[in-house]
Structures are given as C-alpha cells and as structure tokens.
Design a protein around this motif. Structure first.
Motif, PDB file in Angstrom:
ATOM      1  N   LYS A 176       0.753  -1.023  -0.094  1.00 48.87           N
ATOM      2  CA  LYS A 176      -0.014  -0.065   0.219  1.00 48.87           C
ATOM      3  C   LYS A 176       0.725   1.278  -0.097  1.00 48.87           C
ATOM      4  CE  LYS A 176      -3.738  -2.256   2.685  1.00 48.87           C
ATOM      5  NZ  LYS A 176      -4.445  -2.272   3.826  1.00 48.87           N
ATOM      6  N   LYS A 177       2.217   1.122   0.100  1.00 46.32           N
ATOM      7  CA  LYS A 177       2.961   2.077   0.532  1.00 46.32           C
ATOM      8  C   LYS A 177       3.861   2.299  -0.826  1.00 46.32           C
ATOM      9  CE  LYS A 177       3.536   1.980   5.541  1.00 46.32           C
ATOM     10  NZ  LYS A 177       4.700   2.057   6.486  1.00 46.32           N
ATOM     11  N   ASP A 178       4.642   3.532  -1.013  1.00 45.60           N
ATOM     12  CA  ASP A 178       5.647   3.456  -2.261  1.00 45.60           C
ATOM     13  C   ASP A 178       6.862   3.781  -1.747  1.00 45.60           C
ATOM     14  OD1 ASP A 178       3.408   3.595  -4.255  1.00 45.60           O
ATOM     15  OD2 ASP A 178       3.067   5.989  -3.628  1.00 45.60           O
ATOM     16  N   GLU A 179       7.100   3.958  -0.418  1.00 41.60           N
ATOM     17  CA  GLU A 179       8.416   4.068   0.006  1.00 41.60           C
ATOM     18  C   GLU A 179       8.364   3.710   1.537  1.00 41.60           C
ATOM     19  OE1 GLU A 179       8.917   8.182  -0.958  1.00 41.60           O
ATOM     20  OE2 GLU A 179       8.199   8.913   0.904  1.00 41.60           O
ATOM     21  N   VAL A 180       9.343   3.284   2.174  1.00 43.55           N
ATOM     22  CA  VAL A 180       9.699   2.624   3.444  1.00 43.55           C
ATOM     23  C   VAL A 180      10.803   2.918   4.032  1.00 43.55           C
ATOM     24  CG1 VAL A 180       8.094   0.586   3.084  1.00 43.55           C
ATOM     25  CG2 VAL A 180      10.654   0.382   2.612  1.00 43.55           C
ATOM     26  N   GLU A 181      11.157   2.932   5.180  1.00 44.65           N
ATOM     27  CA  GLU A 181      12.267   2.861   6.012  1.00 44.65           C
ATOM     28  C   GLU A 181      12.929   1.732   6.208  1.00 44.65           C
ATOM     29  OE1 GLU A 181      14.039   5.710   6.796  1.00 44.65           O
ATOM     30  OE2 GLU A 181      12.847   7.304   6.702  1.00 44.65           O
ATOM     31  N   PHE A 182      14.092   1.474   6.389  1.00 48.17           N
ATOM     32  CA  PHE A 182      14.674  -0.007   6.464  1.00 48.17           C
ATOM     33  C   PHE A 182      14.108  -0.540   7.848  1.00 48.17           C
ATOM     34  CE2 PHE A 182      18.206  -2.794   7.764  1.00 48.17           C
ATOM     35  CZ  PHE A 182      17.946  -3.912   6.534  1.00 48.17           C
ATOM     36  N   LEU A 256      13.895   5.053   1.882  1.00 47.48           N
ATOM     37  CA  LEU A 256      14.115   6.272   2.505  1.00 47.48           C
ATOM     38  C   LEU A 256      15.430   6.209   3.157  1.00 47.48           C
ATOM     39  CD1 LEU A 256      10.842   7.403   3.498  1.00 47.48           C
ATOM     40  CD2 LEU A 256      11.558   8.051   1.276  1.00 47.48           C
ATOM     41  N   THR A 257      15.755   5.131   3.880  1.00 49.62           N
ATOM     42  CA  THR A 257      16.858   5.250   4.749  1.00 49.62           C
ATOM     43  C   THR A 257      18.218   5.373   3.971  1.00 49.62           C
ATOM     44  OG1 THR A 257      15.740   3.659   6.167  1.00 49.62           O
ATOM     45  CG2 THR A 257      18.345   3.614   6.482  1.00 49.62           C
ATOM     46  N   PRO A 258      19.146   6.267   4.203  1.00 51.27           N
ATOM     47  CA  PRO A 258      20.439   6.447   3.289  1.00 51.27           C
ATOM     48  C   PRO A 258      21.290   5.205   3.180  1.00 51.27           C
ATOM     49  CG  PRO A 258      20.038   8.146   4.678  1.00 51.27           C
ATOM     50  CD  PRO A 258      19.028   7.115   5.176  1.00 51.27           C
ATOM     51  N   GLY A 259      21.702   5.106   2.019  1.00 53.59           N
ATOM     52  CA  GLY A 259      23.120   3.761   2.081  1.00 53.59           C
ATOM     53  C   GLY A 259      22.253   2.919   1.028  1.00 53.59           C
ATOM     54  N   PHE A 260      21.263   2.752   0.582  1.00 53.31           N
ATOM     55  CA  PHE A 260      20.682   1.657  -0.070  1.00 53.31           C
ATOM     56  C   PHE A 260      20.956   1.982  -1.888  1.00 53.31           C
ATOM     57  CE2 PHE A 260      19.121   0.612   3.784  1.00 53.31           C
ATOM     58  CZ  PHE A 260      19.242  -0.897   3.693  1.00 53.31           C
ATOM     59  N   VAL A 261      22.198   2.439  -2.039  1.00 48.88           N
ATOM     60  CA  VAL A 261      22.614   2.631  -3.359  1.00 48.88           C
ATOM     61  C   VAL A 261      24.049   1.697  -3.447  1.00 48.88           C
ATOM     62  CG1 VAL A 261      23.415   4.173  -5.248  1.00 48.88           C
ATOM     63  CG2 VAL A 261      21.342   4.874  -3.804  1.00 48.88           C
TER      64      VAL A 261
END
Length: 297
Positions: A176-182, A256-261
């Motif tokens: 149901k969401k488009d973005e999440v935090e880790f 949304l949590t940084p570092g997932f690139v």
C-alpha cells in the motif's frame, strides 16, 4: 648460460668460421671466441675441434646444436605470437557479470560494440556472484568483470550508481506504500542472496547497524530467482530494479534510509597487460557508460 651465447654458438656451428660468424653477428672475433669458451667451460665439454686451418663440431657440439635449434625456434615462435597478440584485431573476450546486468546492460553493450566494430571479436560470458567472478578473473577464465564490489588485486573503475528497492508481493500490507524506512522491514521474512553476493554482504552490514539479525527464509544465487520467490509471497527482498520486476505480481518500494545505493564497477587484473581486443571492449564500455550518464539515463 645466456641467450646470446646460444645464438653465437648456433651461428658459428652453421658457418664454421670465426671471422665470418663474427661479421654476421656484428661483434668482434675475440668477443665471439670468449663467448664460446665460456659456454664450453659451463658445459664442461668441447663444442668444437680446431686445427690450424678450420674448425668443426665435436660430437658434443653436434648433439647440443639440435637442442639449441629447437629452443631458439620455439623462442622465435613465441616472439611471433606475442607480436600477433599485440597487433590483434580479432579474438575472444570473456566478460563476467552479476545476474542483475544480464537482461539489460550486457545485451546493449554487446550489440552496440558489434555495430561499431567490424573486427571479428567474439564474446564468451559468465554470470556469477561477485566472489565467483573475481575467482574466474584471477584464473583468467574471463578478461573483464562487472560487479557491485571491488577486490584489492584488481583495477576497478566505478561505472554508475544502482539504486536498491524493497520488493514485496502485490498483496503484502507494505504494498500500500510507495516508500519505506529500513526499520519498517527488518523483522519481515527475508529472501537474501547467497553469501558470495556483494548485495548480501551489504545487507548483512545494514542489519548489524540496526543490531538485529535478518529472518532469512531463502538464499537464492541471483536476483531473478529472488524475485520469483517474492512473487510466490515467500518473503520480501532488497534488490536492484531488474527487467523482470515489471512482469511479476510484485511492487517496488523506495527505501528512504540512506545507503541503499550500490556502485557497479568494471574490473580487470592489475598485473595483466590487456590485449587489443580486450582493450577495445573495455574502452567501449567506459565510453557507453559516459554517454548514458550524459543523457541522464
């Protein structure tokens, strides 16, 4: 025993005349005499018999000449082969790559290269995890690898950044969401790639940062298989956006949590001189990525 000594011996054995042999070798007669004397001293046998008017091969010299001829002939062939490699416009180039690059990047690279280069350069391919690719490169099974990690023994050039996403089944509550935090997903059942994967090591570190261990339900070797498991609603996964994602009953969520690139690298052995066909392919890949980046792709 030096290579020049063998060449001097071979020439003298053919001409059986010190003055003429020295002239053919462009050295002085004393230098030739000294070299042959040193060779005989090392072998501890006379290679030539001498009288006042002429010289001729001893039985030892006749035997030794056969082997010298073979050795120098093989060496000449080796020199010719090296020169042929140096000037080669054709050959086989081995490319190894992680699974997520197999359906988009690799086909575009190969097709584009073949259109631009009429030379008869063929490709052989290897798909594997990062650890397997590094091993194959070190064992010279491939010439270049594309992976999401580096190795100290390799030359690695960063190509582009690849964003990672949470992939869930279309009926999962998170869909149901488009973005999440880790933090929103750390307790979910996880489909994680094999330990040999650079992505697995990256995720392990992320879980360590959150001081928790993942609930791993499956450990496939490649992204397409992990995607299939998510499509069966066996768990969630963190994956790059591969072609098959749009074809499956799954949803891709931004993290949304940084570092997932992660960075995709092109690597080759640091202690190897790349032959011209491999250099051409390497340079084409670098040019292709620069052009794609300039277009904002």
């Amino acid at each position: 025993m030096k290579l020049l000594q063998l060449k001097y011996f071979q020439t003298l054995a053919r001409m059986l005349h010190y003055t003429k042999a020295a002239e053919a070798l462009h050295i002085s007669q004393p230098s030739l005499s000294y070299s042959i004397a040193e060779l005989e001293k090392e072998l501890k046998v006379p290679l030539f018999h001498r009288d006042k008017k002429k010289i001729y091969l001893s039985p030892y010299g006749e035997c030794f000449l056969d082997y010298v001829d073979q050795a120098l002939n093989i060496l000449d062939k080796g020199v010719d082969h090296v020169h042929a490699m140096k000037n080669a416009t054709s050959g086989v180039v081995g490319i190894g790559y992680i699974y997520s690059l197999s359906t988009d990047f690799i086909p575009k690279i190969v097709d584009g290269f073949k259109k631009e280069n009429p030379d008869n350069i063929k490709f052989k391919y290897l798909q594997d995890l990062h650890s397997g690719l590094v091993k194959a490169l070190k064992e010279e099974q491939v010439d270049l690898i594309l992976s999401a990690d580096t190795d100290p023994s390799l030359v690695s050039v960063p190509l582009w950044k690849q964003e990672l996403y949470v992939i869930v089944h279309k009926d999962h509550p998170l869909a149901k969401k488009d973005e999440v935090e880790f933090a929103d997903i750390i307790h979910e059942p996880f489909i994680m790639l094999d330990e040999g994967s650079a992505l697995r090591r990256m995720l392990n570190k992320k879980f360590e940062e959150f001081q928790t261990a993942p609930n791993i339900v499956s450990e496939p070797k490649e992204c397409a298989a992990a995607l299939q498991y998510v499509a069966h609603d066996d768990g969630i996964a963190v994956l790059p956006d591969i072609h098959q994602t749009s074809l499956m009953p799954v949803k891709k969520l931004k993290i949304l949590t940084p570092g997932f690139v992660r960075t995709i690298y092109l690597s080759w052995k640091s202690d190897t001189t790349l032959i011209p066909p491999v250099q051409k392919v390497r340079n084409y890949i670098l040019k292709y990525v620069i052009a794609r980046t300039d277009k904002g792709m």
